[in-house]
Design an enzyme around this catalytic site. Structure first.
Site, PDB file in Angstrom:
ATOM      1  N   LYS A  75       0.481  -1.419   0.260  1.00  0.00           N
ATOM      2  CA  LYS A  75       0.038  -0.229   0.029  1.00  0.00           C
ATOM      3  C   LYS A  75       1.265   1.478  -0.124  1.00  0.00           C
ATOM      4  CE  LYS A  75      -4.160  -1.390   2.305  1.00  0.00           C
ATOM      5  NZ  LYS A  75      -4.985  -1.153   3.755  1.00  0.00           N
ATOM      6  N   ASP A 102      -8.191   2.391   4.352  1.00  0.00           N
ATOM      7  CA  ASP A 102      -9.393   0.471   4.431  1.00  0.00           C
ATOM      8  C   ASP A 102      -9.756   0.578   3.332  1.00  0.00           C
ATOM      9  OD1 ASP A 102      -9.634  -0.735   6.653  1.00  0.00           O
ATOM     10  OD2 ASP A 102     -11.026  -0.443   6.212  1.00  0.00           O
ATOM     11  N   ASP A 111      -5.389  -9.139  -5.145  1.00  0.00           N
ATOM     12  CA  ASP A 111      -5.035  -9.254  -6.683  1.00  0.00           C
ATOM     13  C   ASP A 111      -5.381 -10.092  -7.803  1.00  0.00           C
ATOM     14  OD1 ASP A 111      -5.381  -6.732  -6.639  1.00  0.00           O
ATOM     15  OD2 ASP A 111      -2.490  -6.447  -6.451  1.00  0.00           O
ATOM     16  N   LYS A 159      -2.420  -0.881 -12.746  1.00  0.00           N
ATOM     17  CA  LYS A 159      -3.805  -1.185 -11.829  1.00  0.00           C
ATOM     18  C   LYS A 159      -3.935   0.458 -11.346  1.00  0.00           C
ATOM     19  CE  LYS A 159      -3.906  -2.527  -6.930  1.00  0.00           C
ATOM     20  NZ  LYS A 159      -3.079  -3.776  -5.475  1.00  0.00           N
ATOM     21  N   ARG A 165      -8.158   2.338  -4.595  1.00  0.00           N
ATOM     22  CA  ARG A 165      -6.722   3.091  -4.491  1.00  0.00           C
ATOM     23  C   ARG A 165      -7.267   3.959  -4.991  1.00  0.00           C
ATOM     24  NH1 ARG A 165      -4.109  -0.595  -3.179  1.00  0.00           N
ATOM     25  NH2 ARG A 165      -5.423  -1.533  -1.479  1.00  0.00           N
TER      26      ARG A 165
HETATM   27  P1  IMP Z   1      -6.525  -3.636   5.250  1.00  0.00           P
HETATM   28  O1  IMP Z   1      -5.606  -3.154   5.954  1.00  0.00           O
HETATM   29  O2  IMP Z   1      -7.761  -4.239   7.261  1.00  0.00           O
HETATM   30  O3  IMP Z   1      -7.322  -2.102   4.625  1.00  0.00           O
HETATM   31  O4  IMP Z   1      -7.081  -4.554   4.964  1.00  0.00           O
HETATM   32  C1  IMP Z   1      -7.126  -4.229   3.470  1.00  0.00           C
HETATM   33  C2  IMP Z   1      -6.941  -5.856   2.887  1.00  0.00           C
HETATM   34  O5  IMP Z   1      -8.099  -6.193   2.004  1.00  0.00           O
HETATM   35  C3  IMP Z   1      -5.405  -6.196   2.669  1.00  0.00           C
HETATM   36  O6  IMP Z   1      -5.398  -7.084   3.144  1.00  0.00           O
HETATM   37  C4  IMP Z   1      -6.283  -7.249   0.857  1.00  0.00           C
HETATM   38  O7  IMP Z   1      -6.658  -8.411   2.023  1.00  0.00           O
HETATM   39  C5  IMP Z   1      -7.326  -6.509   0.911  1.00  0.00           C
HETATM   40  N1  IMP Z   1      -7.255  -5.325  -0.054  1.00  0.00           N
HETATM   41  C6  IMP Z   1      -7.050  -4.652  -0.385  1.00  0.00           C
HETATM   42  N2  IMP Z   1      -7.160  -3.573  -0.698  1.00  0.00           N
HETATM   43  C7  IMP Z   1      -5.958  -4.281  -2.205  1.00  0.00           C
HETATM   44  C8  IMP Z   1      -5.449  -4.409  -3.094  1.00  0.00           C
HETATM   45  O8  IMP Z   1      -5.454  -3.520  -4.072  1.00  0.00           O
HETATM   46  N3  IMP Z   1      -5.877  -5.303  -4.015  1.00  0.00           N
HETATM   47  C9  IMP Z   1      -6.000  -6.720  -2.887  1.00  0.00           C
HETATM   48  N4  IMP Z   1      -6.250  -7.065  -2.378  1.00  0.00           N
HETATM   49  C10 IMP Z   1      -6.998  -6.266  -1.274  1.00  0.00           C
END
Ligand code: IMP
Length: 191
Positions: free
Chosen positions: A12, A67, A154, A174, A180
């Site tokens: 991220k 998030d 992904d 992407k 995002r």
């Molecule tokens: P967060 O850190 O609580 O926002 O968790 C988001 C989770 O959603 C990540 O651990 C991934 O499993 C999934 N996720 C969020 N954005 C993406 C992305 O761009 N690609 C793939 N998985 C994503």
């Protein structure tokens, strides 16, 4: 402007740096923050606000949090805010291969594979100002992983915009159409 990216996720952080090129983005570690933040919100927006305000208070710097998660139509929008811990019972939090395997299992034999990624971003300033934005990207869930790039879900997400999985796309491809990328572009406008 120096902004702390309130995330421990290196993927991220990399995406945020690319999308917000022109701003000085420092990591939590570089800003001296090493705490764990509990994501107690029920929406992406609430969790983004909690993370941004916590890191802003702790560092005294503007803090940007994201998030995000995957929402699958046939699962009533799950895993949603629980995306990182979808397969928690079987695999540790953030063990994404486990999450992907569990998603495929839950969708076995399912014809409706429509899904979208959602992302909420929040930028908290030391004076209490909060800027927020959201982004979404649509696609469908493949029956097996494709591609090596990206992270999380992904390899299983076939993007409507790109016609390939997010893990087969290059980073700029992407970021140009991702949840995002869209949320951060909207936030950049507000800035
Ligand atoms: P967060 O850190 O609580 O926002 O968790 C988001 C989770 O959603 C990540 O651990 C991934 O499993 C999934 N996720 C969020 N954005 C993406 C992305 O761009 N690609 C793939 N998985 C994503």
């Amino acid at each position: 402007m120096k902004i702390v990216a309130a995330t421990g996720n290196a993927h991220k952080l990399k995406e945020i740096r690319e999308i917000l090129a022109g701003f000085e983005i420092v990591s939590e570690a570089e800003a001296g923050f090493c705490g764990e933040i509990e994501e107690t919100g029920e929406t992406f927006a609430e969790n983004a606000r909690i993370k941004a305000e916590t890191v802003c208070r702790a560092t005294g710097l503007p803090a940007l949090a994201d998030d995000s998660g995957l929402c699958v139509d046939a699962l009533g929008g799950a895993p949603g805010v629980y995306s990182a811990r979808f397969a928690e019972k079987f695999a540790p939090r953030g063990y994404t291969a486990g999450n992907r395997a569990y998603l495929l299992e839950r969708l076995a034999g399912e014809k409706n594979r429509r899904a979208h990624f959602s992302c909420a971003v929040a930028l908290a300033f030391p004076d209490g100002t909060l800027l927020t934005a959201e982004g979404r990207t649509d696609g469908s869930i493949l029956t097996e992983s494709r591609g090596e790039n990206g992270f999380g879900y992904d390899p299983l997400f076939l993007s409507d915009d790109l016609g390939v999985s997010f893990a087969e796309a290059s980073e700029p491809e992407k970021n140009g159409c991702s949840h995002r990328g869209r949320a951060l572009a909207a936030l950049k406008e507000k800035l």
